[in-house]
Design an enzyme around this catalytic site. Structure first.
Site, PDB file in Angstrom:
ATOM      1  N   LYS A 132       1.343   9.072 -32.500  1.00  0.00           N
ATOM      2  CA  LYS A 132       0.960  10.484 -32.513  1.00  0.00           C
ATOM      3  C   LYS A 132       2.243  11.318 -32.483  1.00  0.00           C
ATOM      4  O   LYS A 132       3.194  10.973 -31.764  1.00  0.00           O
ATOM      5  CB  LYS A 132       0.085  10.784 -31.288  1.00  0.00           C
ATOM      6  CG  LYS A 132      -0.492  12.201 -31.248  1.00  0.00           C
ATOM      7  CD  LYS A 132      -1.411  12.394 -30.034  1.00  0.00           C
ATOM      8  CE  LYS A 132      -2.016  13.791 -29.999  1.00  0.00           C
ATOM      9  NZ  LYS A 132      -2.914  13.988 -28.832  1.00  0.00           N
ATOM     10  N   SER A 191      -8.746  13.853 -25.693  1.00  0.00           N
ATOM     11  CA  SER A 191      -8.059  13.771 -26.983  1.00  0.00           C
ATOM     12  C   SER A 191      -7.849  12.363 -27.537  1.00  0.00           C
ATOM     13  O   SER A 191      -7.457  12.212 -28.692  1.00  0.00           O
ATOM     14  CB  SER A 191      -6.704  14.481 -26.911  1.00  0.00           C
ATOM     15  OG  SER A 191      -6.888  15.876 -26.975  1.00  0.00           O
ATOM     16  N   SER A 204      -7.483  15.926 -29.849  1.00  0.00           N
ATOM     17  CA  SER A 204      -6.343  16.265 -30.664  1.00  0.00           C
ATOM     18  C   SER A 204      -5.693  15.083 -31.380  1.00  0.00           C
ATOM     19  O   SER A 204      -4.933  15.285 -32.322  1.00  0.00           O
ATOM     20  CB  SER A 204      -5.288  16.935 -29.783  1.00  0.00           C
ATOM     21  OG  SER A 204      -4.760  16.012 -28.846  1.00  0.00           O
TER      22      SER A 204
END
Lengths: 492, 482
Positions: free
Chosen positions: A84, A183, A159
């Site tokens: 990420k 997330s 997210s």
């Protein structure tokens, strides 16, 4: 199985790829090239990566192959992974999904990144995400929304939407994610993959760009619980660079995967099955619970009376912390700086006004307000008190049950743009996941079926540091179901 | 002091910022050494790169606790770091990590000596740990401002006093005592030029007899004892002028400009920042136990106050001498060596606070850099004590020793400065002086006693200062009676 089928590496789990690598049936370079080619072929449309680090990946793969040859390899050596873009990666742009850091090349590796590097994993690139991890749909990214691999007009969740989509589309065998209010779990649910957010303090936050420090926690996202267990083995552990990281021994998370579930007490909070939950999603979740019953588990109704407070509490605590955490993005030392500032104030206001997106600015303003003199007691302090009450609910629940189950999200993935103008409705997408962060507990999402072709996640929450148990509970389910092996049609 | 102190009462409280002498910074491993090239001692944490986290330096904790114990304060067994939010380019995170509601050091006190010889107790409200900021550099940077973050993250304790001081002199006395203490207990180098020790002063005035406090102004940026006194006195006069002109003092922050010797307004209360303090979620509360506190207590040296009391009791020094000598740990150590070796503490005290201190002040040297070490100094005093030399000659010898001409004995020998104690030799000189001044001697015999001084002086002069003054006196008395 034909020769071609053998080479369909994207249909293998991380555990299976590990076996192939160790056996010398595939090299890390081959695997890396294979996944880079898939990214190349599919990601233009999917948009799950912000950066693809081909050169570094191939160099790392060569090293991994050498390690495998000379016998110094571990189970993760040579397996590709995507990070990420919230994790700092040395020499590689680390944007956090924001224009603010579009030009930021990190001079250092996050602890998670360096641990996985040490374990021999090969970074393919950096995945898309909501800007500074603020969002539940990946639509707040400066780099544009990620598409859900199952239905491309839908959001992948957020997210960690890029990580979830990349794993779901099998562009990477696994990815790292972070979870502040859901997330990891919510996008895992919406993309049909497995993800675990460990206990707060289990994994170092060093080098993970802070959103809400008291809630942020990294975790693995992969196809299966077994995959996640292997990854967690490498990611967890004490780090003297993070004061909130616990100095507690890391067990082998694969050791208890095979434990039978007979006698397992599963708590079903009535608050997670009430108003707001989509009826079809509920059916899928009930189906999964039936499966657990068959495996010998006992279903027990419980209450988490304060869970209704979790969204409002979260939207005071997280913005308050982020309002300070994001102050360092001021245009002085790195990152975006507005053009031709006339003075200091102009530089601050335009740099931040132009560098941050709307949702980030909204949360900074909410947080700044909540901490302001005269409002602190009513908002921040009150939220901390309520946060304690929410934790107490769980403490009491875990006196009666071993794990808590329910839907990860109230609905399946919604359409891109559908909730963009309605932040409250967007925030409610995390209604079942947020309380777990507020309490600091470990939580997981496991694929449990589909509604109209869209994945549904089962959320499993455990007591502090019971990651082994969560992974065991998830693994036993995955031994008896195939949901986690399903691949979206466009990516077969 | 040019205001009417019968009419006006001044109320002063100080916030002293003292850098702790740790090797590394309070929340990072970077060096705290002063004077390096800009930004060479700022690591990722000090630069506030994305993703970095603070880790608390336990040495800073130990030093803060040491300070707390030295001012007899309550130690916070659970202290909490907070974020103080404000944007400024030399504050890289745009928040300072400090302690708000739960400081490491609670209520304590410090006694100061007043000019009238009395001592006064100044309350210490609290002392908390925090990080220093970097520095903005307004040099030739093409019209831009340079930022040096070497100092960012240097550990500080901010020592907040009660508004107990009633004059600039008291404020200076308090600041000096704190300065002396932090050096004593070795938690700070106290270097004011380098900014290791600096203070803000809260100043207000009120008509004498009024209970409620006047509106205060906060004076910032004061980094010397001299400036503290001047800045406060200026501010007192300014405030009295404002009130006497029918105006009202406004609550504001004022900056002391040493070059112009004036204070000027920085910002008013209305413009004041809302710092939005909240507990730093990156740092756990600092929890210590009594055993730890006790362990730190054991490491404390004898404190200035204890030493002062001991000197008064053990050596029978005056409160003044005892206070002067114990103000510096190094000076006290020097004194103790001298006193032990020469065997006369009072003589040692006189010489250490007198000649030696004057010499050091003039040369702007610390005691540790004295050109005459304690052993050599004791050697000089021993010769006074055994009557080898007079006090006057001793001063001459001390000067020679300072110039590096050797030990006291060597100089006495080479310059022939040994005191004359041979009675017949002195008597010969006395006779000669009397013979040369018959009229004055007659007047002395007639009762003009003050002429005695003249004769003794003449004899001393004739001996080149080497005659024992006591013997000269005795012999003169004898001649007078005969």
């Amino acid at each position: 199985m034909g020769q071609d089928e053998m080479k369909m590496y994207h249909k293998k789990t991380l555990v299976e790829l590990s076996v192939l690598l160790q056996a010398g049936e595939v090299s890390s370079v081959e695997l890396t090239e294979y996944f880079l080619a898939r990214i190349n072929a599919h990601d233009k449309n999917l948009n799950s990566f912000i950066s693809v680090t081909e050169t570094q990946a191939l160099a790392a793969a060569e090293q991994a192959d050498a390690a495998i040859k000379n016998g110094t390899a571990g189970p993760l050596t040579g397996v590709p992974i995507a990070h990420k873009d919230i994790f700092c990666t040395e020499g590689v742009r680390t944007s956090c999904g924001s224009k603010m850091l579009d030009n930021f090349i990190s001079p250092y590796d996050a602890t998670v990144v360096s641990k996985l590097k040490q374990a021999g994993m090969v970074m393919l690139g950096k995945t898309n995400m909501d800007e500074f991890a603020m969002g539940s749909s990946n639509e707040t990214s400066f780099y544009g929304p990620v598409k859900n691999p199952w239905q491309s007009d839908r959001i992948p969740g957020g997210s960690s939407g890029g990580s979830a989509a990349a794993v779901a589309a099998r562009l990477a065998p696994a990815a790292t994610g972070t979870d502040t209010g859901g997330s990891i779990r919510q996008p895992a649910a919406m993309c049909g993959i497995t993800g675990i957010k460990p206990t707060y303090g289990r994994i170092s936050r060093y080098g993970m760009i802070a959103f809400a420090s008291s809630l942020d926690q990294a975790g693995p996202m992969a196809q299966s619980a077994h995959d996640c267990a292997l990854l967690l083995n490498a990611m967890a552990g004490f780090d003297d660079k993070d004061s909130t990281c616990l100095d507690k021994e890391v067990p082998d998370y694969t050791a208890e995967l095979d434990k039978p579930l007979s006698g397992l007490r599963i708590g079903l909070p009535k608050e997670y099955f009430g108003e707001g939950l989509d009826a079809e999603v509920e059916k899928v979740v009930r189906g999964a619970l039936d499966e657990y019953k068959k495996l010998g588990a006992e279903l027990i109704d419980i209450e988490l009376p304060n869970s209704g407070l979790s969204v409002p509490v979260y939207y005071v605590v997280a913005p308050a912390e982020c309002s300070a955490n994001l102050s360092r993005f001021d245009g002085v030392r790195y990152g975006y700086r507005c053009e031709n500032p006339v003075d200091l104030m102009d530089m601050y206001t335009r740099t931040r006004g132009e560098g941050f997106g709307a949702e980030v600015k909204r949360r900074i303003m909410v947080g700044t307000y909540a901490l302001s003199s005269g409002y602190y007691d009513a908002y921040y302090l009150k939220s901390q008190q309520l946060r304690h009450k929410i934790s107490e609910d769980f403490r009491e629940a875990f006196e009666k049950v071993d794990v808590i189950m329910g839907p990860t999200a109230p609905d399946t993935a919604f359409k891109i743009g559908e909730k963009s103008d309605d932040p409250i409705s967007m925030y409610l997408s995390d209604i079942y996941t947020i309380a777990v962060n507020l309490a600091g507990l470990p939580g997981m999402s496991v694929p449990a079926g589909f509604v109209e072709g869209r994945p549904v996640g089962l959320q499993i929450t455990g007591n502090y540091f019971q990651e082994s148990q969560l992974l065991n509970v998830a693994h036993q389910y995955q031994l008896n179901t195939d949901w986690h092996r399903a691949i979206p049609e466009d990516f077969l | 002091m040019s205001y009417d102190s019968a009419k006006w009462e001044v109320v002063i409280g100080l916030e002293i910022h003292c850098q702790l002498a740790t090797k590394s910074k309070i929340f990072s491993g970077a060096s705290t050494a002063y004077g390096a090239e800009p930004n060479t001692q700022a690591c990722a944490v000090d630069l506030a790169l994305p993703g970095v986290l603070p880790v608390f330096n336990k040495e800073a904790l130990r030093m803060a606790v040491k300070f707390g114990l030295a001012v007899d304060a309550k130690i916070g067994l659970r202290s909490v770091f907070d974020r103080k939010n404000y944007f400024y380019p030399d504050s890289p995170k745009a928040y300072q990590i400090t302690q708000m509601d739960h400081p490491i050091v609670g209520k304590g006190h410090m006694d100061i000596e007043l000019e009238n010889g009395e001592s006064k107790r100044i309350g210490i409200t609290r002392a908390h740990l925090e990080e220093d900021a970097g520095k903005s550099m307004h040099g030739s940077y093409h019209g831009m401002t340079g930022i040096d973050l070497n100092r960012a993250g240097t550990p500080l304790i901010e020592i907040v006093s009660e508004p107990d001081m009633r004059s600039a002199k008291e404020a200076v006395a308090y600041m000096r005592k704190i300065h002396s203490l932090v050096r004593y207990i070795e938690i700070s180098d106290g270097n004011m030029q380098e900014g290791s020790f600096r203070c803000d002063a809260n100043v207000s005035v009120r008509p004498r007899g009024q209970q409620e406090l006047g509106t205060r102004a906060e004076l910032k940026n004061i980094n010397s004892f001299r400036f503290v006194e001047r800045a406060i006195n200026h501010e007192i006069e300014r405030q009295i002028d404002v009130i006497e002109d029918g105006g009202r003092v406004v609550q504001e922050t004022r900056l002391y400009d040493a070059d112009k010797d004036e204070t000027r307004s920085m910002r008013s209360k209305e413009e004041a920042n809302d710092y939005r303090y909240f507990p730093d979620p990156d740092l756990l509360p600092v929890v210590i136990d009594e055993a730890y506190v006790e362990q730190v207590r054991q490491s404390l040296p004898e404190l200035p106050e204890q030493k002062k009391q001991r000197y008064m009791a053990e050596f029978e020094l005056s409160i003044y001498d005892a206070a002067v000598i114990t103000a510096s740990r190094e000076l006290a150590a020097y004194f103790e060596i001298v006193a032990a070796q020469c065997g006369d503490a009072k003589l040692s005290a006189n010489w250490v606070t007198g000649e030696l201190s004057a010499k050091l002040n003039k040369a702007e040297l610390e005691i540790t850099a004295s050109k005459v070490d304690a052993e050599a100094f004791a050697g000089l005093l021993q010769r006074i004590k055994d009557n080898t030399i007079s006090g006057k000659i001793a001063k001459e010898i001390f000067e020679a020793m300072w110039q590096g001409e050797g030990s006291a004995d060597e100089i006495i020998e080479s310059k022939g400065l040994k005191q004359i104690t041979d009675s017949s030799a002195i008597e010969a000189m006395v006779d000669e002086v009397i013979a040369n001044n018959p009229e004055q001697f007659a007047a002395l015999q007639a009762g003009q006693d003050k002429l005695m001084g003249f004769f003794v002086g003449q004899v001393m002069k004739a001996s080149g200062g080497k005659a024992n003054p006591g013997q000269v006196n005795q012999l003169m008395q004898k001649k007078l009676k005969s």
